[in-house]
Design an enzyme around this catalytic site. Structure first.
Site, PDB file in Angstrom:
ATOM      1  N   TYR A  53       0.755  -1.179   0.081  1.00 20.42           N
ATOM      2  CA  TYR A  53       0.128  -0.146   0.021  1.00 20.42           C
ATOM      3  C   TYR A  53       1.167   1.270  -0.056  1.00 20.42           C
ATOM      4  O   TYR A  53       1.528   1.593   1.148  1.00 20.42           O
ATOM      5  CB  TYR A  53      -0.798   0.077   1.354  1.00 20.42           C
ATOM      6  CG  TYR A  53      -1.841  -1.150   1.328  1.00 20.42           C
ATOM      7  CD1 TYR A  53      -2.128  -1.811   0.136  1.00 20.42           C
ATOM      8  CD2 TYR A  53      -2.409  -1.493   2.477  1.00 20.42           C
ATOM      9  CE1 TYR A  53      -2.957  -2.887   0.444  1.00 20.42           C
ATOM     10  CE2 TYR A  53      -3.522  -2.558   2.631  1.00 20.42           C
ATOM     11  CZ  TYR A  53      -3.840  -3.094   1.497  1.00 20.42           C
ATOM     12  OH  TYR A  53      -4.693  -4.316   1.626  1.00 20.42           O
ATOM     13  N   HIS A 128       0.138 -11.868   0.941  1.00 26.07           N
ATOM     14  CA  HIS A 128      -1.103 -11.070   0.477  1.00 26.07           C
ATOM     15  C   HIS A 128      -1.640 -11.538  -0.807  1.00 26.07           C
ATOM     16  O   HIS A 128      -2.792 -11.799  -0.884  1.00 26.07           O
ATOM     17  CB  HIS A 128      -0.298  -9.874  -0.383  1.00 26.07           C
ATOM     18  CG  HIS A 128      -1.244  -8.481  -0.275  1.00 26.07           C
ATOM     19  ND1 HIS A 128      -0.754  -7.370  -0.278  1.00 26.07           N
ATOM     20  CD2 HIS A 128      -2.497  -8.416  -0.671  1.00 26.07           C
ATOM     21  CE1 HIS A 128      -1.813  -6.389  -0.382  1.00 26.07           C
ATOM     22  NE2 HIS A 128      -2.860  -7.214  -0.502  1.00 26.07           N
ATOM     23  N   PRO A 208     -15.955  -4.998   2.750  1.00 25.35           N
ATOM     24  CA  PRO A 208     -17.187  -5.339   3.307  1.00 25.35           C
ATOM     25  C   PRO A 208     -18.366  -4.522   3.065  1.00 25.35           C
ATOM     26  O   PRO A 208     -19.467  -5.064   3.202  1.00 25.35           O
ATOM     27  CB  PRO A 208     -16.802  -5.598   4.937  1.00 25.35           C
ATOM     28  CG  PRO A 208     -15.871  -4.474   5.191  1.00 25.35           C
ATOM     29  CD  PRO A 208     -14.969  -4.500   3.803  1.00 25.35           C
ATOM     30  N   LEU A 209     -17.957  -3.101   2.527  1.00 29.88           N
ATOM     31  CA  LEU A 209     -18.864  -2.315   2.007  1.00 29.88           C
ATOM     32  C   LEU A 209     -19.106  -2.197   0.496  1.00 29.88           C
ATOM     33  O   LEU A 209     -19.724  -1.154  -0.011  1.00 29.88           O
ATOM     34  CB  LEU A 209     -19.051  -0.852   2.690  1.00 29.88           C
ATOM     35  CG  LEU A 209     -19.081  -0.882   4.378  1.00 29.88           C
ATOM     36  CD1 LEU A 209     -18.713   0.508   4.905  1.00 29.88           C
ATOM     37  CD2 LEU A 209     -20.405  -1.417   4.707  1.00 29.88           C
ATOM     38  N   GLY A 212     -17.722   1.008  -0.867  1.00 28.71           N
ATOM     39  CA  GLY A 212     -18.308   2.191  -0.642  1.00 28.71           C
ATOM     40  C   GLY A 212     -19.783   2.186  -1.078  1.00 28.71           C
ATOM     41  O   GLY A 212     -20.557   2.930  -0.652  1.00 28.71           O
ATOM     42  N   PHE A 213     -20.258   1.265  -1.946  1.00 33.64           N
ATOM     43  CA  PHE A 213     -21.526   1.231  -2.398  1.00 33.64           C
ATOM     44  C   PHE A 213     -22.593   1.072  -1.345  1.00 33.64           C
ATOM     45  O   PHE A 213     -23.594   1.599  -1.575  1.00 33.64           O
ATOM     46  CB  PHE A 213     -21.655  -0.189  -3.395  1.00 33.64           C
ATOM     47  CG  PHE A 213     -23.036  -0.120  -4.134  1.00 33.64           C
ATOM     48  CD1 PHE A 213     -23.369   0.435  -5.214  1.00 33.64           C
ATOM     49  CD2 PHE A 213     -23.910  -1.173  -3.578  1.00 33.64           C
ATOM     50  CE1 PHE A 213     -24.669   0.374  -5.736  1.00 33.64           C
ATOM     51  CE2 PHE A 213     -25.143  -1.206  -3.995  1.00 33.64           C
ATOM     52  CZ  PHE A 213     -25.553  -0.432  -5.011  1.00 33.64           C
ATOM     53  N   PHE A 214     -22.178  -0.041  -0.455  1.00 28.08           N
ATOM     54  CA  PHE A 214     -23.607   0.052   0.549  1.00 28.08           C
ATOM     55  C   PHE A 214     -23.539   0.895   1.722  1.00 28.08           C
ATOM     56  O   PHE A 214     -24.020   0.912   2.695  1.00 28.08           O
ATOM     57  CB  PHE A 214     -23.167  -1.331   1.122  1.00 28.08           C
ATOM     58  CG  PHE A 214     -23.644  -2.570   0.308  1.00 28.08           C
ATOM     59  CD1 PHE A 214     -24.914  -2.763   0.018  1.00 28.08           C
ATOM     60  CD2 PHE A 214     -22.522  -3.373  -0.296  1.00 28.08           C
ATOM     61  CE1 PHE A 214     -25.441  -3.814  -1.005  1.00 28.08           C
ATOM     62  CE2 PHE A 214     -22.930  -4.382  -1.223  1.00 28.08           C
ATOM     63  CZ  PHE A 214     -24.443  -4.586  -1.548  1.00 28.08           C
ATOM     64  N   GLY A 216     -23.432   3.875   0.480  1.00 31.99           N
ATOM     65  CA  GLY A 216     -24.405   5.105  -0.116  1.00 31.99           C
ATOM     66  C   GLY A 216     -23.701   6.334  -0.301  1.00 31.99           C
ATOM     67  O   GLY A 216     -24.497   7.508  -0.597  1.00 31.99           O
TER      68      GLY A 216
END
Length: 319
Positions: A53, A128, A208-209, A212-214, A216
């Protein structure tokens, strides 16, 4: 608190990848340090980073943020991605990456991570990506030697299949496996999760989201890695908004946010699962952590499964 193998962690962790400039737009060092320190203050003490990263810069940031607070956190990092040499693979950012996980590279990789992190050990050290040119058991064997020296407390694999997990676990017990898992990426349920349950290995979902979609909060993705994500193309994004819109209605009914619903659903899947949502802002971090207080009954879980069954999303997953 939750348990991953022998490691006890916060029930929701913090994925530091969002702090890499360009991932979700710009992030200053000051903003990154503030968010990292807030994560520890708020109880998200399972901190996840990687040597790839920002080519090590993310580990340096984490090390600065944790200076004087190392014993308050459970620190995880990863190795195996290289920027020269190795065999090309397709990364989940729609870019080619290269992996070199030869056993002779393990020591130098971990010692470099420890210097950047400003610590003498990590609590969880992942491979990784499995190296297609090296049997995973050979790589894990070299990693296990460093566990014996106290430089890593536990081992894990990222982005590995069930057979690779089985092979690695025979060489040295794995505390956790990390893979993409969310309401629109349920592939691990087919083969990986049953194997982890059988072996007693914990699970750490990344993204897990749904990037960012979940949460909103998807507006303009042209300036970050999601510009190359199939599910965020204009056509697929519109289809996905329509497909998963009932989840937003359900969240409103439960008086929680869509992000909290998505994370609570994950936490209800199994007890040894610790998601690591990423965010650049303390307020969103606090919102995520409150998902641990949400209880979903069997009827609600069934409604979620009906709205978001496996394979419902338009466009391919990150991997």
């Amino acid at each position: 608190m939750r348990t991953l193998g022998t490691l006890t962690t916060s029930d929701i962790g913090y994925g530091a990848m969002a702090l890499v400039p360009g991932m979700y737009g710009d992030a200053s060092d000051e903003q990154a340090l503030t968010t990292l320190r807030h994560a520890v203050d708020a109880g998200a003490t399972f901190i996840d980073t990687a040597d790839a990263y920002g080519a090590g810069d993310n580990e340096r940031l984490v090390g600065r943020a944790l200076a004087g607070r190392r014993e308050e956190v459970q620190l995880a990092t990863k190795w195996g991605i290289v920027f020269q040499g190795g065999r090309a693979l397709t990364h989940h950012h729609a870019q080619e990456i290269r992996v070199d996980a030869r056993p002779e590279r393990a020591r130098a990789a971990l010692e470099a991570s420890l210097r950047r992190l400003g610590t003498d050990h990590v609590d969880l050290w992942y491979l990784h990506f499995p190296d297609p040119d090296v049997p995973v058991e050979e790589t894990v064997g070299a990693m296990a030697e460093l566990v014996g020296e106290g430089k890593a407390r536990d081992l894990g694999l990222c982005n590995a299949g069930a057979e690779q997990v089985l092979a690695a676990h025979q060489v040295h017990p794995l505390a956790a496996v990390q893979s993409e898992y969310s309401l629109w990426t349920r592939d691990p349920e087919r083969e990986l999760l049953p194997v982890l349950a059988e072996l007693g290995i914990g699970f750490v979902p990344w993204s897990p989201l749904g990037a960012g979609f979940f949460a909103g909060r998807v507006a303009n993705v042209e300036q970050d890695f999601r510009a190359n994500h199939p599910r965020f193309s204009r056509e697929n994004l519109d289809a996905n908004r329509d497909r998963f819109a009932p989840l937003r209605g359900l969240a409103e009914e439960l008086q929680i946010t869509p992000a909290q619903l998505a994370l609570a659903w994950l936490l209800h899947q199994r007890e040894d699962l610790v998601p690591i949502p990423s965010t650049r802002t303390p307020s969103h971090l606090d919102e995520n952590l409150r998902a641990a207080d949400v209880t979903l009954d069997a009827t609600t879980l069934a409604r979620i499964d009906a709205i978001a069954p496996a394979g419902a999303a338009s466009g391919s997953a990150l991997l």
